[in-house]
Design a protein around this motif. Structure first.
Motif, PDB file in Angstrom:
ATOM      1  N   PHE A  15     -19.318 112.393  59.673  1.00  0.00           N
ATOM      2  CA  PHE A  15     -17.862 112.072  59.668  1.00  0.00           C
ATOM      3  C   PHE A  15     -17.409 111.987  58.124  1.00  0.00           C
ATOM      4  O   PHE A  15     -16.411 112.739  57.996  1.00  0.00           O
ATOM      5  CB  PHE A  15     -17.468 110.891  60.495  1.00  0.00           C
ATOM      6  N   SER A  16     -18.204 111.079  57.555  1.00  0.00           N
ATOM      7  CA  SER A  16     -17.582 110.859  55.983  1.00  0.00           C
ATOM      8  C   SER A  16     -17.585 112.414  55.367  1.00  0.00           C
ATOM      9  O   SER A  16     -16.970 112.438  54.433  1.00  0.00           O
ATOM     10  CB  SER A  16     -18.471 109.993  55.385  1.00  0.00           C
ATOM     11  N   ILE A  17     -18.622 113.029  55.404  1.00  0.00           N
ATOM     12  CA  ILE A  17     -18.810 114.329  54.700  1.00  0.00           C
ATOM     13  C   ILE A  17     -17.664 115.282  55.204  1.00  0.00           C
ATOM     14  O   ILE A  17     -17.100 116.069  54.114  1.00  0.00           O
ATOM     15  CB  ILE A  17     -20.324 114.946  54.704  1.00  0.00           C
ATOM     16  N   ALA A  18     -17.806 115.472  56.541  1.00  0.00           N
ATOM     17  CA  ALA A  18     -16.781 116.581  56.886  1.00  0.00           C
ATOM     18  C   ALA A  18     -15.226 116.073  56.640  1.00  0.00           C
ATOM     19  O   ALA A  18     -14.500 116.832  56.047  1.00  0.00           O
ATOM     20  CB  ALA A  18     -16.990 116.714  58.387  1.00  0.00           C
ATOM     21  N   PHE A  19     -14.770 114.873  56.998  1.00  0.00           N
ATOM     22  CA  PHE A  19     -13.560 114.400  56.971  1.00  0.00           C
ATOM     23  C   PHE A  19     -13.151 113.986  55.425  1.00  0.00           C
ATOM     24  O   PHE A  19     -12.079 114.179  54.990  1.00  0.00           O
ATOM     25  CB  PHE A  19     -13.229 113.015  57.789  1.00  0.00           C
ATOM     26  N   GLY A  20     -14.239 113.407  54.633  1.00  0.00           N
ATOM     27  CA  GLY A  20     -14.021 113.136  53.323  1.00  0.00           C
ATOM     28  C   GLY A  20     -13.895 114.512  52.466  1.00  0.00           C
ATOM     29  O   GLY A  20     -12.867 114.774  51.730  1.00  0.00           O
ATOM     30  N   SER A  21     -14.450 115.597  52.745  1.00  0.00           N
ATOM     31  CA  SER A  21     -13.986 117.038  52.348  1.00  0.00           C
ATOM     32  C   SER A  21     -12.755 117.471  52.364  1.00  0.00           C
ATOM     33  O   SER A  21     -11.968 117.764  51.223  1.00  0.00           O
ATOM     34  CB  SER A  21     -15.029 117.975  52.720  1.00  0.00           C
ATOM     35  N   LEU A  22     -12.129 117.292  53.752  1.00  0.00           N
ATOM     36  CA  LEU A  22     -10.790 117.755  53.863  1.00  0.00           C
ATOM     37  C   LEU A  22      -9.952 116.650  53.303  1.00  0.00           C
ATOM     38  O   LEU A  22      -8.661 116.949  52.546  1.00  0.00           O
ATOM     39  CB  LEU A  22     -10.369 117.452  55.279  1.00  0.00           C
ATOM     40  N   LEU A  23     -10.168 115.521  53.303  1.00  0.00           N
ATOM     41  CA  LEU A  23      -9.383 114.446  52.650  1.00  0.00           C
ATOM     42  C   LEU A  23      -9.243 114.778  51.113  1.00  0.00           C
ATOM     43  O   LEU A  23      -8.351 114.484  50.566  1.00  0.00           O
ATOM     44  CB  LEU A  23     -10.000 113.031  52.728  1.00  0.00           C
ATOM     45  N   SER A  24     -10.345 114.938  50.451  1.00  0.00           N
ATOM     46  CA  SER A  24     -10.330 115.094  48.966  1.00  0.00           C
ATOM     47  C   SER A  24      -9.347 116.445  48.523  1.00  0.00           C
ATOM     48  O   SER A  24      -8.680 116.454  47.480  1.00  0.00           O
ATOM     49  CB  SER A  24     -11.733 115.419  48.680  1.00  0.00           C
ATOM     50  N   LYS A  25      -9.449 117.447  49.363  1.00  0.00           N
ATOM     51  CA  LYS A  25      -8.722 118.452  49.071  1.00  0.00           C
ATOM     52  C   LYS A  25      -7.219 118.276  49.286  1.00  0.00           C
ATOM     53  O   LYS A  25      -6.282 118.916  48.524  1.00  0.00           O
ATOM     54  CB  LYS A  25      -9.148 119.859  50.021  1.00  0.00           C
TER      55      LYS A  25
END
Length: 555
Positions: free
Chosen positions: A299-309
């Protein structure tokens, strides 16, 4: 007994009263009894009771009358025969005969001693002892059956009766006799009614069974999750092979790769949730730990990627500064790494202080269909720790803050629609979708904790379809655009230019002003951008010279 659950095929009640039909209805008082008649009858469905044999079956009685002749004689003698306790007088009748016979034998003994019963008085212990001795020798057939005594008590035959309530019929059935003189018992087993169809044992065997996810459901959800993994790998291959293409390059392919890795991790977690910790062949604590680590880090990798962009788009397009803002990919990667690092620290502390282990929880107790004397206790394996609600609550709180922050960024960048530069609109939809599914999935799963199949379907489905929907929102538009671009190239440069000029792009800067430009101009514009620094600089320049037309700017 009813409220304690002491009834059913494993329970047999023996009571000292209850040999008359429907006695519980006659004495029922709704105000003083906390059970209804049907509830009482569930307990009384097949109880056993006992009573003296009231009428003997041997016609050779001491009086010369059989039982039916005696009853006829008695009814003619009394004015009003009683309805209740109508056979009690038989004991008195037989007792008088027993006393008379004992007195006769005592008289015979006294004659040999030169005495008679006329010499009896209450202080005469000799005659009294002789009378008691002769009383113990009593043995004759009375109206109520054999009459004999031991230690002052009559040894009589006892009838064994059973209440039988079935098919809305209620009756008391004589199922056997205990013979007092021989201390033997005669039972007609064909007349006995057993609720479960067989004689219950005084102690039942138990068979503990661990219920896991049914194979069919596990296979279906595994296939769906596997399809999600395959599509994620296809998107990953496309993203890597076409990373030089302008449309892919400007959407941060490295971050997209991270996102897909997180999605694949979540798909694997969806499968692991269907593996029973106690039957998987591995340590039960290992399966529980793997579940928690995979879903949290995925969850952190997937959602974190969207969040950072989304955060980068938010910083570039909503900043009030006139100087250029440069946010490179490695900075976004560091944001994702930071989120994963928090998960690792938290999960490590949890694993050391209060590790997750598999614990069996009693789900239900049921009778074996093939063996009445076998009880099956159904258990489900749950991943638990001593303070599970505290650990889960803190973890949910952290993820909820990320969801709220992501929703805020998506809302703030909702007007940014430059498809080649960012995925804001689709990422925003993905964040809304993720937030909604997470909240609904957590709530529903709490209510289905004891329903192992339903719980797994909900958890796995929300993970699988949630990740799949997010992946499609992010990558399907890219694939469609790439296909369209490649189609244009295949049709020739002149046709491509004509089509390109007929299409326009709508650029909205900070949600305030829209500029329509030809697609050909956008192509030339983006071809000059070599990295994020160039992109940020040009965007800031557009902000500063908003009054100029795009053609003048390019010139």
């Amino acid at each position: 007994a009813y409220h304690q659950g002491l009834y059913g095929p494993h329970y047999i009640w023996f009571i000292t009263y209850g040999y008359t039909d429907n006695w519980w209805i006659a004495s029922y008082d709704e105000k003083s009894i906390n059970c209804s008649i049907p509830e009482i009858e569930k307990v009384l469905a097949n109880y056993f009771t006992f009573d003296n044999i009231e009428l003997g079956t041997n016609p050779d009685t001491i009086s010369g009358m059989n039982a039916s002749q005696y009853i006829e004689h008695y009814n003619n003698f009394v004015e009003k025969p009683p309805d209740l306790f109508k056979y009690f007088q038989i004991n008195g009748y037989d007792a008088i005969w027993a006393l008379a016979l004992a007195l006769n034998r005592t008289e015979d003994v006294l004659k040999t001693m030169g005495s008679t019963l006329s010499d009896f008085h209450y202080n005469n212990t000799v005659i009294r002892s002789i009378l008691f001795e002769e009383m113990t020798k009593t043995d004759f057939i009375g109206i109520g059956g054999p009459v004999r005594f031991t230690k002052g008590a009559r040894i009589s035959d006892i009838g064994i009766f059973q209440s039988q309530i079935k098919n809305n019929q209620k009756k008391i059935v004589k199922v056997g006799t205990h013979f007092g003189q021989t201390n033997t018992m005669e039972i007609d087993e064909n007349k006995i009614y057993w609720i479960g169809g067989a004689v219950p044992a005084d102690q039942v065997d138990t068979n503990d069974r661990i219920i896991g996810v049914s194979k069919s459901i596990f296979i279906i959800m595994t296939i769906l999750a596997s399809l999600g993994i395959i599509f994620s790998l296809l998107f990953l291959i496309i993203n890597i092979m076409l990373r030089k293409r302008r449309h892919i390059k400007m959407s941060s392919p490295t971050i997209n790769n991270l996102f897909l890795v997180g999605c694949i991790t979540c798909y694997i977690a969806a499968i692991i949730f269907g593996i029973d910790p106690n039957t998987s062949g591995t340590s039960s604590s290992t399966v529980c730990s793997v579940r928690a680590w995979l879903i949290c880090i995925g969850f952190s990798i997937a959602f974190g990627s969207l969040l950072s962009k989304t955060w980068r788009v938010y910083r570039i397009f909503t900043s009030g500064k006139k100087s250029k803002i440069v946010i490179r990919d490695y900075q976004l990667i560091m944001m994702v790494v930071f989120l994963v690092f928090i998960d690792i620290i938290y999960l490590t502390i949890w694993q050391i202080v209060d590790p997750l282990t598999s614990r069996l929880k009693l789900l239900s107790v049921e009778d074996s269909t093939g063996n009445l004397n076998l009880i099956i206790r159904n258990y489900i394996a749950t991943c638990d720790s001593n303070h599970i609600f505290i650990w889960i609550g803190i973890l949910y709180g952290i993820k909820l803050l990320l969801l709220i922050f992501g929703t805020f960024l998506a809302w703030e960048t909702r007007h940014v629609n430059i498809a080649a530069l960012n995925d804001s609109r689709f990422i925003g939809l993905s964040i809304y979708n993720t937030t909604l599914l997470c909240v609904i999935g957590i709530i529903i799963s709490q209510f289905l904790a004891n329903q192992i199949d339903a719980s797994f379907v909900v958890i796995s489905a929300f993970i699988t379809f949630g990740v799949a929907a997010t992946t499609c929102l992010v990558f399907v538009p890219k694939v469609i655009t790439l296909r369209r671009k490649m189609g244009n190239v295949g049709q020739g440069s002149s046709i491509g230019r004509a089509q390109s000029k007929s299409e326009t792009k709508n650029l909205t800067l900070a949600g305030k002003e829209a500029i329509d430009v030809d697609d050909d101009i956008v192509d030339r514009f983006i071809s000059r951008i070599k990295d994020d620094a160039d992109a940020s600089a040009i965007i800031n320049k557009i902000k500063q010279k908003r009054s100029l037309t795009m053609t003048s700017l390019m010139r």
